[in-house]
Design a protein around this motif. Sequence first.
Motif, short mmCIF file in Angstrom:
data_model
loop_
_atom_site.label_atom_id
_atom_site.label_comp_id
_atom_site.label_asym_id
_atom_site.label_seq_id
_atom_site.Cartn_x
_atom_site.Cartn_y
_atom_site.Cartn_z
N SER A 118 0.83 -2.05 0.57
CA SER A 118 -0.26 0.40 -0.04
C SER A 118 0.66 1.76 -0.30
O SER A 118 0.49 2.28 -0.54
CB SER A 118 -1.49 0.49 1.17
N VAL A 119 2.02 1.27 0.62
CA VAL A 119 2.10 2.47 0.84
C VAL A 119 3.22 2.63 -0.76
O VAL A 119 3.53 4.12 -0.70
CB VAL A 119 3.91 2.07 1.95
N ASN A 170 1.19 4.44 -2.82
CA ASN A 170 0.65 5.27 -2.80
C ASN A 170 2.15 7.04 -3.83
O ASN A 170 1.63 7.57 -4.40
CB ASN A 170 0.92 6.30 -1.05
N SER A 181 1.42 6.86 -6.76
CA SER A 181 0.72 7.60 -7.76
C SER A 181 0.41 8.87 -7.36
O SER A 181 0.80 9.95 -7.85
CB SER A 181 -0.08 7.50 -6.04
N TYR A 182 1.76 9.43 -6.34
CA TYR A 182 1.74 10.35 -5.94
C TYR A 182 2.79 11.03 -6.42
O TYR A 182 2.88 12.31 -7.28
CB TYR A 182 2.93 10.84 -4.72
#
Length: 220
Positions: A185-186, A189, A192-193
Amino acid sequence: MSEIIDFIVKIVGNLGYFGIFLMMFLESSFFPFPSEIAMIPAGYLAYKGEINIYIAIIIGTLGSVAGAFFNYYIALKLGRRFILQYGRYLFFTESSMKKMESFFKKHGEISTFLGRLIPGVRQYISLPAGIAKMNLYKFCLYTAIGAGIWIMILTFFGYYLGVWLGNEINIKEIIQTFNTSSLNSVEINIKSYLHYIILTMLGIVIFIALIYILYRKKRK
C-alpha cells in the motif's frame, strides 16, 4: 528488464555520488534506466543525513548532461541509419526515432529543454539534436536546465518521502516501487504521488510550449 536494473543498482548503488552520476548517465543515454530509481532514493538518503541533497542534484544533473552528450555525439558522428540499425539492441526503435524527430522539428531547439521533462522522450531527445547538428553550447545549456529541473523534483520528492513516512519505508522499497508490479500500500501511494507530479509537469510543459509558439509567431 527489472533483473538488469537490479543488477545495475547493486553494482553502483554503494558508490555514493559517483553511483548517482553513473545511473543518471545511463538514464540519459541509450539504456532506458529509470531516473526515479536513482534520484528518489538519493533524496531519501539526504533526509537521513547520509548525503548532501544539493551535491546529489548537481551530480545527477552532470550525469544527465554527460549521457545526453553521449547520445548527441553518436547521432552527430554516426548518423540516423546507424542509430536505427543498432538501436533496436538497446530498446530503441524506428518509431521512437520518428517521434523524437517530429517533436524536434515542431518545437525547435527548445524541444531539447522541454523533452527533458517528458517521460519516454527525455532519454532520446538528444538524438535528433545531434542529427540536426544543434549548437553544442545551446544543447548543453537546455539539457542542463531541463534535466536539473526534473532531478530537483525527484530528489526533493524522495526527501519529503522521508519527512512523511520516516522509518515506515526504506531504500529497497523505494526502488521496488519503480521496478516491480507487486506493490504494497505504501509503494502504491508513492507511485500515485509521482504520477500526479508527472501529470502536473506535462501540463507545465504544454503551457511553456504554447507560450513559446505564440512568441515565435508574434516575432514572425
